[in-house]
Design a protein around this motif. Structure first.
Motif, PDB file in Angstrom:
ATOM      1  N   ARG A 105      59.001-112.104 -25.886  1.00  0.00           N
ATOM      2  CA  ARG A 105      58.807-113.092 -26.946  1.00  0.00           C
ATOM      3  C   ARG A 105      58.246-114.414 -26.400  1.00  0.00           C
ATOM      4  O   ARG A 105      57.382-115.032 -27.022  1.00  0.00           O
ATOM      5  N   ILE A 106      58.729-114.829 -25.220  1.00  0.00           N
ATOM      6  CA  ILE A 106      58.281-116.116 -24.679  1.00  0.00           C
ATOM      7  C   ILE A 106      57.085-115.968 -23.730  1.00  0.00           C
ATOM      8  O   ILE A 106      56.458-116.953 -23.375  1.00  0.00           O
ATOM      9  N   GLY A 107      56.805-114.740 -23.301  1.00  0.00           N
ATOM     10  CA  GLY A 107      55.662-114.516 -22.423  1.00  0.00           C
ATOM     11  C   GLY A 107      55.969-114.598 -20.940  1.00  0.00           C
ATOM     12  O   GLY A 107      55.068-114.802 -20.130  1.00  0.00           O
ATOM     13  N   ALA A 108      57.240-114.434 -20.565  1.00  0.00           N
ATOM     14  CA  ALA A 108      57.594-114.412 -19.142  1.00  0.00           C
ATOM     15  C   ALA A 108      57.134-113.086 -18.537  1.00  0.00           C
ATOM     16  O   ALA A 108      56.863-112.123 -19.255  1.00  0.00           O
ATOM     17  N   ASP A 109      57.053-113.043 -17.217  1.00  0.00           N
ATOM     18  CA  ASP A 109      56.592-111.832 -16.539  1.00  0.00           C
ATOM     19  C   ASP A 109      57.714-110.857 -16.214  1.00  0.00           C
ATOM     20  O   ASP A 109      57.517-109.643 -16.270  1.00  0.00           O
ATOM     21  N   ILE A 110      58.872-111.371 -15.830  1.00  0.00           N
ATOM     22  CA  ILE A 110      59.957-110.524 -15.337  1.00  0.00           C
ATOM     23  C   ILE A 110      61.269-110.928 -15.996  1.00  0.00           C
ATOM     24  O   ILE A 110      61.596-112.114 -16.094  1.00  0.00           O
ATOM     25  N   TYR A 111      62.040-109.931 -16.403  1.00  0.00           N
ATOM     26  CA  TYR A 111      63.430-110.130 -16.816  1.00  0.00           C
ATOM     27  C   TYR A 111      64.283-109.371 -15.811  1.00  0.00           C
ATOM     28  O   TYR A 111      64.002-108.203 -15.518  1.00  0.00           O
ATOM     29  N   SER A 112      65.275-110.032 -15.271  1.00  0.00           N
ATOM     30  CA  SER A 112      66.183-109.368 -14.338  1.00  0.00           C
ATOM     31  C   SER A 112      67.613-109.484 -14.845  1.00  0.00           C
ATOM     32  O   SER A 112      68.079-110.580 -15.165  1.00  0.00           O
ATOM     33  N   GLU A 113      68.272-108.355 -14.880  1.00  0.00           N
ATOM     34  CA  GLU A 113      69.648-108.321 -15.352  1.00  0.00           C
ATOM     35  C   GLU A 113      70.637-108.731 -14.265  1.00  0.00           C
ATOM     36  O   GLU A 113      71.707-109.247 -14.547  1.00  0.00           O
ATOM     37  N   ASP A 114      70.271-108.471 -12.989  1.00  0.00           N
ATOM     38  CA  ASP A 114      71.170-108.815 -11.890  1.00  0.00           C
ATOM     39  C   ASP A 114      70.374-109.121 -10.624  1.00  0.00           C
ATOM     40  O   ASP A 114      69.144-109.026 -10.611  1.00  0.00           O
ATOM     41  N   ALA A 115      71.073-109.480  -9.557  1.00  0.00           N
ATOM     42  CA  ALA A 115      70.422-109.921  -8.321  1.00  0.00           C
ATOM     43  C   ALA A 115      69.614-108.819  -7.651  1.00  0.00           C
ATOM     44  O   ALA A 115      68.529-109.076  -7.133  1.00  0.00           O
ATOM     45  N   ILE A 116      70.106-107.611  -7.651  1.00  0.00           N
ATOM     46  CA  ILE A 116      69.393-106.501  -7.010  1.00  0.00           C
ATOM     47  C   ILE A 116      68.087-106.223  -7.752  1.00  0.00           C
ATOM     48  O   ILE A 116      67.036-106.033  -7.142  1.00  0.00           O
ATOM     49  N   GLU A 117      68.155-106.224  -9.075  1.00  0.00           N
ATOM     50  CA  GLU A 117      66.949-106.023  -9.882  1.00  0.00           C
ATOM     51  C   GLU A 117      65.961-107.173  -9.675  1.00  0.00           C
ATOM     52  O   GLU A 117      64.747-106.959  -9.662  1.00  0.00           O
ATOM     53  N   ALA A 118      66.474-108.392  -9.488  1.00  0.00           N
ATOM     54  CA  ALA A 118      65.595-109.549  -9.257  1.00  0.00           C
ATOM     55  C   ALA A 118      64.789-109.352  -7.979  1.00  0.00           C
ATOM     56  O   ALA A 118      63.585-109.619  -7.955  1.00  0.00           O
ATOM     57  N   VAL A 119      65.423-108.863  -6.920  1.00  0.00           N
ATOM     58  CA  VAL A 119      64.720-108.622  -5.657  1.00  0.00           C
ATOM     59  C   VAL A 119      63.656-107.541  -5.835  1.00  0.00           C
ATOM     60  O   VAL A 119      62.502-107.723  -5.429  1.00  0.00           O
ATOM     61  N   LYS A 120      64.035-106.442  -6.443  1.00  0.00           N
ATOM     62  CA  LYS A 120      63.079-105.334  -6.655  1.00  0.00           C
ATOM     63  C   LYS A 120      61.896-105.799  -7.496  1.00  0.00           C
ATOM     64  O   LYS A 120      60.741-105.499  -7.176  1.00  0.00           O
ATOM     65  N   SER A 121      62.180-106.519  -8.560  1.00  0.00           N
ATOM     66  CA  SER A 121      61.118-106.989  -9.456  1.00  0.00           C
ATOM     67  C   SER A 121      60.205-108.005  -8.777  1.00  0.00           C
ATOM     68  O   SER A 121      58.985-107.975  -8.959  1.00  0.00           O
ATOM     69  N   ALA A 122      60.792-108.896  -7.990  1.00  0.00           N
ATOM     70  CA  ALA A 122      59.994-109.903  -7.288  1.00  0.00           C
ATOM     71  C   ALA A 122      59.074-109.237  -6.269  1.00  0.00           C
ATOM     72  O   ALA A 122      57.891-109.572  -6.181  1.00  0.00           O
ATOM     73  N   LYS A 123      59.610-108.292  -5.507  1.00  0.00           N
ATOM     74  CA  LYS A 123      58.784-107.583  -4.516  1.00  0.00           C
ATOM     75  C   LYS A 123      57.641-106.842  -5.198  1.00  0.00           C
ATOM     76  O   LYS A 123      56.498-106.902  -4.751  1.00  0.00           O
ATOM     77  N   LYS A 124      57.961-106.149  -6.280  1.00  0.00           N
ATOM     78  CA  LYS A 124      56.943-105.392  -7.012  1.00  0.00           C
ATOM     79  C   LYS A 124      55.857-106.322  -7.558  1.00  0.00           C
ATOM     80  O   LYS A 124      54.663-106.036  -7.428  1.00  0.00           O
ATOM     81  N   ALA A 125      56.261-107.422  -8.149  1.00  0.00           N
ATOM     82  CA  ALA A 125      55.294-108.366  -8.732  1.00  0.00           C
ATOM     83  C   ALA A 125      54.375-108.950  -7.661  1.00  0.00           C
ATOM     84  O   ALA A 125      53.163-109.052  -7.875  1.00  0.00           O
ATOM     85  N   LEU A 126      54.932-109.301  -6.520  1.00  0.00           N
ATOM     86  CA  LEU A 126      54.106-109.901  -5.473  1.00  0.00           C
ATOM     87  C   LEU A 126      53.230-108.859  -4.792  1.00  0.00           C
ATOM     88  O   LEU A 126      52.106-109.170  -4.378  1.00  0.00           O
ATOM     89  N   ASP A 127      53.704-107.628  -4.693  1.00  0.00           N
ATOM     90  CA  ASP A 127      52.861-106.546  -4.164  1.00  0.00           C
ATOM     91  C   ASP A 127      51.655-106.325  -5.065  1.00  0.00           C
ATOM     92  O   ASP A 127      50.529-106.166  -4.594  1.00  0.00           O
ATOM     93  N   GLU A 128      51.889-106.321  -6.387  1.00  0.00           N
ATOM     94  CA  GLU A 128      50.795-106.136  -7.345  1.00  0.00           C
ATOM     95  C   GLU A 128      49.824-107.312  -7.296  1.00  0.00           C
ATOM     96  O   GLU A 128      48.624-107.129  -7.421  1.00  0.00           O
TER      97      GLU A 128
END
Length: 132
Positions: A105-128
């Motif tokens: 709705r707001i146009g953010a790139d990543i939603y993370s439910e917890d710290a482990i997901e935040a790490v995985k999502s951040a790594k994936k986003a920066l790899d892309e």
């Protein structure tokens, strides 16, 4: 030595004093090799953007634990667009009232439910981002 996976600015948005979850996410990101700039809690959007620009971060991560402060995450997305900076940063949101629907709705790139997901999502986003 830990490899440098990128630079992340993290903050709890203005009006919100809750920072335990943000602190856990920041610690987990650091342990995963990210350089983390933690601005603390109750941080105004303009200060978040000024600091992101100053340190040339890759990701801006914000936490909101009150439904009344969610609007600050939306304000960040709007201000980044208005300043012509939206494409420069990957944005990540989290906090109890946040959802994937809110992210969209707001146009953010990543939603993370917890710290482990935040790490995985951040790594994936920066790899892309590196592949582009």
């Amino acid at each position: 030595s830990v490899e440098n996976n990128g630079k992340i600015l993290i903050a709890t948005v203005e009006g919100d004093t809750h920072d335990i979850g943000k602190n856990i996410v920041a610690s987990t990101l650091r342990a995963a090799g990210f350089q983390v700039i933690d601005l603390g809690r109750e941080v105004p959007v303009n200060h978040i953007i000024e600091t992101a620009e100053k340190y040339n971060v890759d990701i801006i991560a914000t936490s909101a634990l009150l439904t009344t402060t969610l609007i600050e995450q939306k304000k960040l997305e709007t201000m980044l667009r208005d300043l012509g900076l939206r494409e420069k940063y990957t944005t990540m949101i989290g906090g109890a009232p946040c959802t994937p629907r809110w992210k969209n709705r707001i146009g953010a790139d990543i939603y993370s439910e917890d710290a482990i997901e935040a790490v995985k999502s951040a790594k994936k986003a920066l790899d892309e981002k590196k592949k582009k």
